[in-house]
Design a protein around this motif. Sequence first.
Motif, mmCIF file in Angstrom:
data_model
loop_
_atom_site.group_PDB
_atom_site.id
_atom_site.type_symbol
_atom_site.label_atom_id
_atom_site.label_comp_id
_atom_site.label_asym_id
_atom_site.label_seq_id
_atom_site.Cartn_x
_atom_site.Cartn_y
_atom_site.Cartn_z
ATOM 1 N N ASN A 79 0.797 -1.220 0.000
ATOM 2 C CA ASN A 79 0.000 0.000 0.000
ATOM 3 C C ASN A 79 0.834 1.276 0.000
ATOM 4 O OD1 ASN A 79 0.960 -0.233 2.619
ATOM 5 N ND2 ASN A 79 -0.909 0.530 3.565
ATOM 6 N N ASN A 80 2.176 1.130 -0.005
ATOM 7 C CA ASN A 80 2.997 2.349 0.013
ATOM 8 C C ASN A 80 4.145 2.335 -0.994
ATOM 9 O OD1 ASN A 80 4.811 0.543 1.120
ATOM 10 N ND2 ASN A 80 5.332 1.801 2.885
ATOM 11 N N TRP A 81 4.271 1.268 -1.796
ATOM 12 C CA TRP A 81 5.427 1.156 -2.703
ATOM 13 C C TRP A 81 5.534 2.351 -3.657
ATOM 14 C CZ3 TRP A 81 4.343 1.326 -7.822
ATOM 15 C CH2 TRP A 81 3.073 0.930 -8.249
ATOM 16 N N HIS A 82 4.382 2.905 -4.023
ATOM 17 C CA HIS A 82 4.388 4.023 -4.965
ATOM 18 C C HIS A 82 5.039 5.280 -4.381
ATOM 19 C CE1 HIS A 82 0.786 4.399 -2.471
ATOM 20 N NE2 HIS A 82 0.839 5.696 -2.699
ATOM 21 N N GLU A 83 5.232 5.321 -3.049
ATOM 22 C CA GLU A 83 5.829 6.491 -2.404
ATOM 23 C C GLU A 83 7.353 6.433 -2.345
ATOM 24 O OE1 GLU A 83 3.871 8.413 1.020
ATOM 25 O OE2 GLU A 83 2.715 6.545 1.171
ATOM 26 N N MET A 84 7.956 5.340 -2.789
ATOM 27 C CA MET A 84 9.404 5.184 -2.611
ATOM 28 C C MET A 84 10.219 6.281 -3.315
ATOM 29 S SD MET A 84 9.459 2.824 -0.445
ATOM 30 C CE MET A 84 7.743 3.152 0.067
ATOM 31 N N PRO A 85 9.870 6.714 -4.526
ATOM 32 C CA PRO A 85 10.626 7.848 -5.097
ATOM 33 C C PRO A 85 10.528 9.112 -4.244
ATOM 34 C CG PRO A 85 9.387 6.710 -6.815
ATOM 35 C CD PRO A 85 8.905 6.166 -5.500
ATOM 36 N N GLU A 86 9.324 9.352 -3.693
ATOM 37 C CA GLU A 86 9.149 10.548 -2.872
ATOM 38 C C GLU A 86 9.956 10.449 -1.584
ATOM 39 O OE1 GLU A 86 8.217 14.298 -2.252
ATOM 40 O OE2 GLU A 86 7.738 13.148 -4.067
ATOM 41 N N ALA A 96 5.371 -6.690 -12.240
ATOM 42 C CA ALA A 96 5.831 -6.029 -13.466
ATOM 43 C C ALA A 96 5.377 -4.578 -13.496
ATOM 44 C CB ALA A 96 5.317 -6.781 -14.684
ATOM 45 N N LYS A 97 4.144 -4.317 -13.066
ATOM 46 C CA LYS A 97 3.644 -2.946 -13.023
ATOM 47 C C LYS A 97 4.438 -2.108 -12.020
ATOM 48 C CE LYS A 97 -1.125 -4.128 -14.337
ATOM 49 N NZ LYS A 97 -2.542 -4.154 -13.877
ATOM 50 N N GLN A 132 6.779 1.119 -13.047
ATOM 51 C CA GLN A 132 6.521 2.460 -12.527
ATOM 52 C C GLN A 132 7.714 3.000 -11.738
ATOM 53 O OE1 GLN A 132 2.631 3.149 -10.818
ATOM 54 N NE2 GLN A 132 3.406 4.700 -9.401
ATOM 55 N N LEU A 133 8.290 2.166 -10.863
ATOM 56 C CA LEU A 133 9.401 2.641 -10.040
ATOM 57 C C LEU A 133 10.673 2.840 -10.854
ATOM 58 C CD1 LEU A 133 8.964 0.613 -6.716
ATOM 59 C CD2 LEU A 133 8.169 2.914 -7.270
ATOM 60 N N SER A 134 10.885 2.017 -11.858
ATOM 61 C CA SER A 134 12.099 2.161 -12.668
ATOM 62 C C SER A 134 12.051 3.391 -13.566
ATOM 63 C CB SER A 134 12.335 0.902 -13.515
ATOM 64 O OG SER A 134 11.262 0.698 -14.420
ATOM 65 N N SER A 135 10.850 3.931 -13.787
ATOM 66 C CA SER A 135 10.724 5.119 -14.633
ATOM 67 C C SER A 135 10.863 6.420 -13.848
ATOM 68 C CB SER A 135 9.370 5.107 -15.356
ATOM 69 O OG SER A 135 8.297 5.227 -14.431
ATOM 70 N N ALA A 136 10.980 6.318 -12.506
ATOM 71 C CA ALA A 136 11.108 7.529 -11.679
ATOM 72 C C ALA A 136 12.417 8.242 -11.975
ATOM 73 C CB ALA A 136 11.036 7.154 -10.200
ATOM 74 N N THR A 137 12.374 9.559 -11.959
ATOM 75 C CA THR A 137 13.571 10.369 -12.173
ATOM 76 C C THR A 137 13.764 11.322 -10.998
ATOM 77 O OG1 THR A 137 12.300 12.020 -13.415
ATOM 78 C CG2 THR A 137 13.364 10.244 -14.680
ATOM 79 N N PHE A 138 15.005 11.742 -10.805
ATOM 80 C CA PHE A 138 15.330 12.642 -9.703
ATOM 81 C C PHE A 138 16.072 13.849 -10.258
ATOM 82 C CE2 PHE A 138 15.194 8.292 -8.075
ATOM 83 C CZ PHE A 138 14.201 8.421 -7.104
ATOM 84 N N GLY A 139 15.421 15.000 -10.193
ATOM 85 C CA GLY A 139 15.978 16.221 -10.744
ATOM 86 C C GLY A 139 17.034 16.832 -9.848
ATOM 87 N N GLN A 142 16.425 -5.855 -6.419
ATOM 88 C CA GLN A 142 15.533 -6.625 -5.559
ATOM 89 C C GLN A 142 14.176 -6.887 -6.210
ATOM 90 O OE1 GLN A 142 14.548 -4.963 -1.591
ATOM 91 N NE2 GLN A 142 15.232 -6.927 -0.808
ATOM 92 N N ILE A 143 13.493 -5.842 -6.624
ATOM 93 C CA ILE A 143 12.165 -6.034 -7.212
ATOM 94 C C ILE A 143 12.271 -6.785 -8.542
ATOM 95 C CG2 ILE A 143 10.162 -4.836 -8.202
ATOM 96 C CD1 ILE A 143 10.492 -2.719 -6.042
ATOM 97 N N LYS A 144 13.308 -6.508 -9.300
ATOM 98 C CA LYS A 144 13.505 -7.225 -10.561
ATOM 99 C C LYS A 144 13.710 -8.722 -10.312
ATOM 100 C CE LYS A 144 16.067 -6.847 -14.902
ATOM 101 N NZ LYS A 144 17.157 -6.109 -15.606
ATOM 102 N N ASN A 145 14.457 -9.073 -9.262
ATOM 103 C CA ASN A 145 14.638 -10.479 -8.912
ATOM 104 C C ASN A 145 13.332 -11.105 -8.440
ATOM 105 O OD1 ASN A 145 17.325 -10.564 -9.576
ATOM 106 N ND2 ASN A 145 18.069 -10.246 -7.487
#
Length: 484
Positions: A294-301, A335-336, A340-347, A370-373
Amino acid sequence: MIKGLKNIFFKSLNFSKQKSGPFLSSENINAYNASREKLNTDYICHAPFSNMYFNVHGDCAPCWLTFIDPDSYKEKSIRSIWFGEKYQTLRSRLLKYDLTFRCSVCLKNLQGGNYTSVLAKAYDVNPIAEYPTMMELEIANTCNLECVMCIGELSSAIRKNREKLPPIKSPYDDKFVEQLEEFIPHLKELRFNGGEPFLINSVFKIFEKVERLNPKLKIVIATNGTVVNYKVKEWLNKLNIHINFSLDSLTPEIYEAIRVNAHFDRVMDHFLFFRQYARENNRTMCLMVNPMRNNWHEMPEFIRFANKHDINIWFNTIQRPIEWSIWALPSAELAKIYDQLSSATFGKEARGATLSAYNIGIYKNLVNVQIKNWLKEAQEREERESQKNTIELEGDAQQFFEAALHDFIYANFNEGEEQKKYRLQNAIEKTKLIVERIKERNPEIEFYKIVKDVPADVFYKQIESRSLNDLIAEFEHRFGVPTA
């Protein structure tokens, strides 16, 4: 005994020049050594030579992954454990680069090139000496939170309210604190883990010993961030305390759904207090995050947040409960997440702090290793599932189940034959005990026919890390099995 131990400690730097071991090539070891901040190629792991990890039950091992048949306090003194046979055996194995004995998790990460997640690396910072230079203490499970991914062994509130079990009595009495007097002067680092250390009285008794015997000793506290009172502030001013701060969401609703009983706004105020304390007193502060469903999408932030405050970040791995863990998701969902996480960028705004490069590296390891494995393992798991045959008899189901465990263990643990047999036998025997207990309640249950469709890797990870009572309760809850 002590003389022999000194020989291992101080003469083993030139003990072996082979730089290879069972299922571990010299190329693999050299690549790992190149990733280490302090290159010491004669010790692939410092933990058995430098660390004592005491868990809430009194068991002691070099790290939390090596609690296999450990020595225990009060059965043995701290001194007897450190200079004892079990520590000596592991030291001798690791001097030969043999990780097949109790070190299979690090071995697997080394073989897979996941050097960031090799737990052994965490112990490189501490020197090797006659006495331990680091201790990690889980003094008690006293905790005010009921986090969804936690268990009663680490939270008294969960044990009482969720598990409905009697309290765990801490084995660490005043005699333990007294025995620490021999060791505290030699320590370079002392870590306190959960429950919540700032709620445990014995922690403050140990603080008093440190203040008298080794006041400059680095102390690292893993805190949930809910406790900041006069007593805490007093000891922060007295000792060399560093903070590992647990925070699983930057969204109030998600945070409070994970960290039950905590209040987001108050915890964030405490975060700012600890951050200011660390900055003004030249202390380290690390943000500890548990990526879950429920929180994986927040990892870039989280990376941007950590970089903004110029603190380290670390991502823990949640193996259980299954319903909160990422690794056990179907491959399509993994895979989703990966995409999504691999496409994150950091300015530029996320790259200006001193620690930003380090934190971004930790993020890339989470996603690209890790997630790829996990995605690859999920795909392989689903392929095995698709090949299962229909089984009608309980005896056939048992044979199929045990064969699946055998195949999983022999395919995924590059260990010696003896260790693989031990793993398999231990898993089968523990399963049989579960079956016996369940059949005592309901003799009609056909356990193996029910669990044969559970992926072997999922079942094994559960049975390896959980108690019989937990597994029985989980089985009855998950499969809706009535008891007589």
